[in-house]
Design a protein around this motif. Sequence first.
Motif, PDB file in Angstrom:
ATOM      1  N   UNK A 117      16.767   8.110   2.168  1.00  0.00           N
ATOM      2  CA  UNK A 117      16.847   8.836   3.448  1.00  0.00           C
ATOM      3  C   UNK A 117      15.761   9.904   3.532  1.00  0.00           C
ATOM      4  N   UNK A 118      15.489  10.576   2.420  1.00  0.00           N
ATOM      5  CA  UNK A 118      14.433  11.592   2.440  1.00  0.00           C
ATOM      6  C   UNK A 118      13.082  10.982   2.780  1.00  0.00           C
ATOM      7  N   UNK A 119      12.837   9.770   2.328  1.00  0.00           N
ATOM      8  CA  UNK A 119      11.559   9.092   2.579  1.00  0.00           C
ATOM      9  C   UNK A 119      11.391   8.707   4.044  1.00  0.00           C
ATOM     10  N   UNK A 120      12.523   8.499   4.735  1.00  0.00           N
ATOM     11  CA  UNK A 120      12.438   7.990   6.109  1.00  0.00           C
ATOM     12  C   UNK A 120      11.830   8.995   7.079  1.00  0.00           C
ATOM     13  N   UNK A 121      11.833  10.257   6.735  1.00  0.00           N
ATOM     14  CA  UNK A 121      11.242  11.257   7.628  1.00  0.00           C
ATOM     15  C   UNK A 121       9.800  10.897   7.971  1.00  0.00           C
ATOM     16  N   UNK A 122       9.057  10.435   6.991  1.00  0.00           N
ATOM     17  CA  UNK A 122       7.645  10.117   7.219  1.00  0.00           C
ATOM     18  C   UNK A 122       7.356   8.624   7.246  1.00  0.00           C
ATOM     19  N   UNK A 123       8.101   7.870   6.433  1.00  0.00           N
ATOM     20  CA  UNK A 123       7.800   6.443   6.298  1.00  0.00           C
ATOM     21  C   UNK A 123       8.628   5.570   7.228  1.00  0.00           C
ATOM     22  N   UNK A 174      12.588   4.661   9.271  1.00  0.00           N
ATOM     23  CA  UNK A 174      13.903   4.194   8.822  1.00  0.00           C
ATOM     24  C   UNK A 174      13.849   2.789   8.244  1.00  0.00           C
ATOM     25  N   UNK A 175      12.883   1.982   8.648  1.00  0.00           N
ATOM     26  CA  UNK A 175      12.738   0.644   8.056  1.00  0.00           C
ATOM     27  C   UNK A 175      11.522   0.584   7.144  1.00  0.00           C
ATOM     28  N   UNK A 176      11.003   1.771   6.782  1.00  0.00           N
ATOM     29  CA  UNK A 176       9.866   1.915   5.855  1.00  0.00           C
ATOM     30  C   UNK A 176       8.601   1.242   6.369  1.00  0.00           C
ATOM     31  N   UNK A 177       8.435   1.205   7.694  1.00  0.00           N
ATOM     32  CA  UNK A 177       7.234   0.601   8.275  1.00  0.00           C
ATOM     33  C   UNK A 177       6.116   1.621   8.474  1.00  0.00           C
ATOM     34  N   UNK A 178       6.384   2.875   8.120  1.00  0.00           N
ATOM     35  CA  UNK A 178       5.344   3.899   8.127  1.00  0.00           C
ATOM     36  C   UNK A 178       4.932   4.364   9.504  1.00  0.00           C
ATOM     37  N   UNK A 179       4.016   5.319   9.491  1.00  0.00           N
ATOM     38  CA  UNK A 179       3.388   5.845  10.698  1.00  0.00           C
ATOM     39  C   UNK A 179       1.899   5.920  10.417  1.00  0.00           C
ATOM     40  N   UNK A 213      -0.235   8.175   9.407  1.00  0.00           N
ATOM     41  CA  UNK A 213      -0.711   8.801   8.168  1.00  0.00           C
ATOM     42  C   UNK A 213       0.167   8.515   6.964  1.00  0.00           C
ATOM     43  N   UNK A 214       1.359   8.001   7.188  1.00  0.00           N
ATOM     44  CA  UNK A 214       2.277   7.676   6.089  1.00  0.00           C
ATOM     45  C   UNK A 214       2.342   6.160   5.953  1.00  0.00           C
ATOM     46  N   UNK A 215       2.007   5.629   4.790  1.00  0.00           N
ATOM     47  CA  UNK A 215       1.905   4.171   4.664  1.00  0.00           C
ATOM     48  C   UNK A 215       3.234   3.450   4.752  1.00  0.00           C
ATOM     49  N   UNK A 216       3.142   2.174   5.075  1.00  0.00           N
ATOM     50  CA  UNK A 216       4.299   1.288   5.038  1.00  0.00           C
ATOM     51  C   UNK A 216       4.690   1.063   3.589  1.00  0.00           C
ATOM     52  N   UNK A 266       0.822  -3.848 -10.360  1.00  0.00           N
ATOM     53  CA  UNK A 266       0.444  -2.474  -9.988  1.00  0.00           C
ATOM     54  C   UNK A 266      -0.725  -2.431  -9.003  1.00  0.00           C
ATOM     55  N   UNK A 267      -1.105  -3.581  -8.474  1.00  0.00           N
ATOM     56  CA  UNK A 267      -2.151  -3.636  -7.438  1.00  0.00           C
ATOM     57  C   UNK A 267      -1.447  -3.748  -6.090  1.00  0.00           C
ATOM     58  N   UNK A 268      -1.724  -2.858  -5.158  1.00  0.00           N
ATOM     59  CA  UNK A 268      -0.891  -2.775  -3.956  1.00  0.00           C
ATOM     60  C   UNK A 268      -1.070  -3.901  -2.949  1.00  0.00           C
ATOM     61  N   UNK A 269      -0.007  -4.120  -2.216  1.00  0.00           N
ATOM     62  CA  UNK A 269      -0.048  -4.949  -1.019  1.00  0.00           C
ATOM     63  C   UNK A 269      -0.854  -4.189   0.032  1.00  0.00           C
ATOM     64  N   UNK A 270      -1.842  -4.847   0.631  1.00  0.00           N
ATOM     65  CA  UNK A 270      -2.627  -4.252   1.715  1.00  0.00           C
ATOM     66  C   UNK A 270      -2.271  -4.863   3.060  1.00  0.00           C
ATOM     67  N   UNK A 271      -1.653  -6.044   3.014  1.00  0.00           N
ATOM     68  CA  UNK A 271      -1.336  -6.780   4.239  1.00  0.00           C
ATOM     69  C   UNK A 271      -0.470  -5.949   5.172  1.00  0.00           C
ATOM     70  N   UNK A 272      -0.953  -5.786   6.391  1.00  0.00           N
ATOM     71  CA  UNK A 272      -0.166  -5.138   7.429  1.00  0.00           C
ATOM     72  C   UNK A 272      -0.152  -3.634   7.420  1.00  0.00           C
ATOM     73  N   UNK A 273      -0.836  -2.993   6.452  1.00  0.00           N
ATOM     74  CA  UNK A 273      -0.872  -1.528   6.468  1.00  0.00           C
ATOM     75  C   UNK A 273      -1.608  -1.035   7.712  1.00  0.00           C
TER      76      UNK A 273
END
Length: 199
Positions: free
Chosen positions: A31-37, A39-44, A46-49, A146-153
């Motif tokens: 829940x703390x993460x949802x403020x920026x990322x 509620x469905x963690x799709x980001x905004x 400046x805050x990544x998905x 440990x290599x990130x997903x870039x798709x859709x960011x």
Amino acid sequence: MKRIALKIAILAIVASTGPAWAGDSGDAGARNCTWCHGTSAQGYMTAPRLAGQQPQYLENEIRSFHDHTRDNPFSKQFMWGAVAALGPHAAHDLALYFAALPPKPANDGDRALADRGRTIYLQGIPDANIVSCYACHGPNAEGVRNIPRLAGLAYFYLKARLRQWGQGYHATASPMPMVASQLGPDDIEALASYLSFVK
């Protein structure tokens, strides 16, 4: 006004993270993460998905925020404090939680640049001695371990991160600072645009 609202939201997160994240790796941490990322963690912008991201990558990044090795301005301003009380078990659980959420593409890049970005992603830029992004991030930009997903960011986020690596931030994320420093502004625009549309 928007920047002030964002700062207030971040301060609310930082103020509320201590007790919840220190001892509880469940819903309170998410829940703390949802403020920026979101509620469905799709980001905004400046805050990544976080949805669908590689769990090992997420866990490593939380550690790098905690250890202050991820040192770009937004990390210092927002994430260093947000994860200060987050223990390794809670970080692990949060990483698994976000990785399990279905990702959606941001679709916010410039479609006219997407073809060029796809070429750079798949083939690199041989004249500049830049290898393909595909080599590490996978054929569909899905990432691995440990290599990130870039798709859709988000386009804005990707562009900012590439610029920051090129400026020498987060130097421990080898080989990205070296690669990004070789990319011109047009290359960055094209790559960020293309990746924002990848599903």
